[in-house]
Design an enzyme around this catalytic site. Structure first.
Site, PDB file in Angstrom:
ATOM      1  N   GLU A 173      -2.712  36.362  21.002  1.00 31.12           N
ATOM      2  CA  GLU A 173      -1.902  37.017  22.030  1.00 31.12           C
ATOM      3  C   GLU A 173      -2.232  38.502  22.182  1.00 31.12           C
ATOM      4  O   GLU A 173      -1.650  39.353  21.518  1.00 31.12           O
ATOM      5  CB  GLU A 173      -0.408  36.860  21.717  1.00 31.12           C
ATOM      6  CG  GLU A 173       0.502  37.504  22.757  1.00 31.12           C
ATOM      7  CD  GLU A 173       1.981  37.277  22.482  1.00 31.12           C
ATOM      8  OE1 GLU A 173       2.803  37.867  23.210  1.00 31.12           O
ATOM      9  OE2 GLU A 173       2.328  36.526  21.547  1.00 31.12           O
ATOM     10  N   SER A 176       5.415  36.057  29.620  1.00 28.10           N
ATOM     11  CA  SER A 176       6.035  36.577  30.853  1.00 28.10           C
ATOM     12  C   SER A 176       5.978  38.091  30.889  1.00 28.10           C
ATOM     13  O   SER A 176       5.974  38.692  31.967  1.00 28.10           O
ATOM     14  CB  SER A 176       7.466  36.077  30.995  1.00 28.10           C
ATOM     15  OG  SER A 176       8.225  36.362  29.836  1.00 28.10           O
ATOM     16  N   GLY A 177       5.970  38.732  29.732  1.00 22.70           N
ATOM     17  CA  GLY A 177       5.677  40.154  29.640  1.00 22.70           C
ATOM     18  C   GLY A 177       6.566  41.091  30.433  1.00 22.70           C
ATOM     19  O   GLY A 177       6.085  42.046  31.023  1.00 22.70           O
ATOM     20  N   GLY A 178       7.864  40.826  30.439  1.00 24.54           N
ATOM     21  CA  GLY A 178       8.763  41.736  31.134  1.00 24.54           C
ATOM     22  C   GLY A 178       8.945  41.453  32.611  1.00 24.54           C
ATOM     23  O   GLY A 178       9.694  42.152  33.296  1.00 24.54           O
ATOM     24  N   LYS A 233       1.500  32.415  15.592  1.00 27.47           N
ATOM     25  CA  LYS A 233       1.353  33.407  16.655  1.00 27.47           C
ATOM     26  C   LYS A 233       1.192  34.801  16.071  1.00 27.47           C
ATOM     27  O   LYS A 233       1.829  35.138  15.068  1.00 27.47           O
ATOM     28  CB  LYS A 233       2.577  33.395  17.572  1.00 27.47           C
ATOM     29  CG  LYS A 233       2.382  34.238  18.834  1.00 27.47           C
ATOM     30  CD  LYS A 233       3.703  34.573  19.520  1.00 27.47           C
ATOM     31  CE  LYS A 233       4.209  35.919  19.064  1.00 27.47           C
ATOM     32  NZ  LYS A 233       5.291  36.450  19.921  1.00 27.47           N
ATOM     33  N   LYS A 256      -2.872  33.375  24.549  1.00 25.59           N
ATOM     34  CA  LYS A 256      -1.608  33.752  25.189  1.00 25.59           C
ATOM     35  C   LYS A 256      -1.775  35.150  25.802  1.00 25.59           C
ATOM     36  O   LYS A 256      -1.431  36.153  25.188  1.00 25.59           O
ATOM     37  CB  LYS A 256      -0.455  33.736  24.180  1.00 25.59           C
ATOM     38  CG  LYS A 256       0.904  34.074  24.791  1.00 25.59           C
ATOM     39  CD  LYS A 256       2.042  33.869  23.819  1.00 25.59           C
ATOM     40  CE  LYS A 256       3.369  34.283  24.446  1.00 25.59           C
ATOM     41  NZ  LYS A 256       4.534  34.000  23.563  1.00 25.59           N
ATOM     42  N   ARG A 276      23.093  34.004  15.028  1.00 29.89           N
ATOM     43  CA  ARG A 276      21.677  33.734  15.328  1.00 29.89           C
ATOM     44  C   ARG A 276      21.373  32.255  15.118  1.00 29.89           C
ATOM     45  O   ARG A 276      20.667  31.633  15.918  1.00 29.89           O
ATOM     46  CB  ARG A 276      20.758  34.604  14.464  1.00 29.89           C
ATOM     47  CG  ARG A 276      20.794  36.094  14.819  1.00 29.89           C
ATOM     48  CD  ARG A 276      19.653  36.863  14.162  1.00 29.89           C
ATOM     49  NE  ARG A 276      19.688  36.818  12.714  1.00 29.89           N
ATOM     50  CZ  ARG A 276      20.324  37.672  11.926  1.00 29.89           C
ATOM     51  NH1 ARG A 276      21.030  38.660  12.484  1.00 29.89           N
ATOM     52  NH2 ARG A 276      20.284  37.572  10.609  1.00 29.89           N
TER      53      ARG A 276
END
Length: 327
Positions: A179, A263-265, A138, A221, A48
């Site tokens: 968001e 972008s949400g998928g 966020k 967002k 990571r």
């Protein structure tokens, strides 16, 4: 008024500076590991760290990214050479951000709906992150469209959480990214998505106002107004752009510092085309900058190309080989 008001205004404006967007690299360890598993990458902190170093040391990243959103593990990490990631970010002229919610959990009494948690101890965590060098935060709320959902209770609970988070952030010197994501999953139409997004944004800004949040010190967002993935009636890029901007103009105060879409998928191409159309067709109507805060829509090609192979780091960062592999 927060003692950080002027600093917050300046930071919020810098986050949505012309030609730049916000990089969402704040996936939890669990989510990051799931992506690694699909590519056969070992799910360890070492890998990571290597992946996050690859992203943050991308040449000229600050020409296009105002700041990255980090996860708690990431904000404490350093490069393999021992340089703290926070210094890498600030030395490149970017602004460090941090995810502060603890995830969406089942909403009691409301099957198939979620509420985001993390308010307990948030004031103290904000103080620590500010001292470390973070300057924005966020918090993601998720709204699902389905059979008789979202409920009013779900929208109200998530709007209240977002507003309390935002107020605490401004008190502690962090610009809150607000968001409220209306998920793309489902077979709902464009019109149904508009209806739910409209109600969600209206409720969120009511709660923000009630909690005394300064709109010129936040970045919104939102998700785009788009048919569900399984909707048999898909629409044009222009239709999504028009519906989304109309919904924002109806609900978002003109004083908000900026809009940075998730972008949400959506696919890489979809999310880019929709954002481009919003600016090209409707940019002159918008009182706020309209940009991106994407994660997979930016990072996935590089992740696929790298796949944990240290010999591919330079090419994955540079992007030309990555682009070739997607053509």
């Amino acid at each position: 008024m927060s003692k950080y008001a002027e600093e917050l205004k300046a930071t919020a404006q810098a986050m949505v500076a012309k030609g730049k967007g916000i990089l969402a690299m704040d996936e939890s360890n669990g989510t990051c590991n799931k992506r690694f598993e699909k590519l056969g990458i070992p799910t360890t902190e070492e890998y990571r760290q290597a992946y996050r170093q690859l992203i943050l040391t991308t040449p000229d990243l600050s020409n296009y990214i105002s700041g990255p959103i980090l996860y708690d593990e990431t904000i404490r990490q350093s490069t393999k050479e021992g340089v703290p990631f926070l210094r890498v970010i600030t030395d490149a002229g970017m602004i460090p951000g941090i995810k502060v919610d603890t995830g969406a959990k089942d909403l009691a009494g409301h099957p198939n709906e979620k509420v985001t948690e993390g308010l307990d101890g948030l004031r103290e965590r904000i103080a620590e992150y500010y001292q470390m060098g973070a300057r924005f935060a966020k918090w993601r709320a998720v709204i699902t469209i389905g059979d008789r959902i979202p409920s009013r209770a779900c929208i109200e609970a998530n709007a209240h959480g977002l507003a309390r988070y935002a107020a605490l952030c401004q008190e502690g010197g962090l610009v809150p990214i607000v968001e409220p994501e209306v998920l793309i999953d489902g077979n709902h139409t464009l019109e149904r998505c508009f209806e739910v997004t409209d109600e969600t944004l209206h409720t969120v800004f009511n709660h923000l106002y009630t909690q005394g949040v300064a709109f010129d010190q936040i970045v919104l967002k939102p998700s785009m107004v788009i048919p569900g993935k399984d909707c048999p009636t898909q629409v044009s890029v222009e239709a999504v752009a028009e519906a989304t901007i109309n919904c924002l103009l109806k609900n978002v105060p003109v004083t908000v510092a900026g809009i940075a879409f998730l972008s949400g998928g959506q696919s890489i191409e979809q999310s880019s085309d929709h954002l481009n159309a919003m600016n090209a067709l409707f940019g002159s109507q918008c009182p706020w900058p309209v940009t991106f805060s994407y994660a997979r829509a930016i990072q996935q090609p590089a992740l696929d190309y790298w796949s944990g192979d240290s010999s591919r780091v330079a090419e994955a960062s540079r992007g030309d080989k990555v682009a070739e592999s997607y053509i």
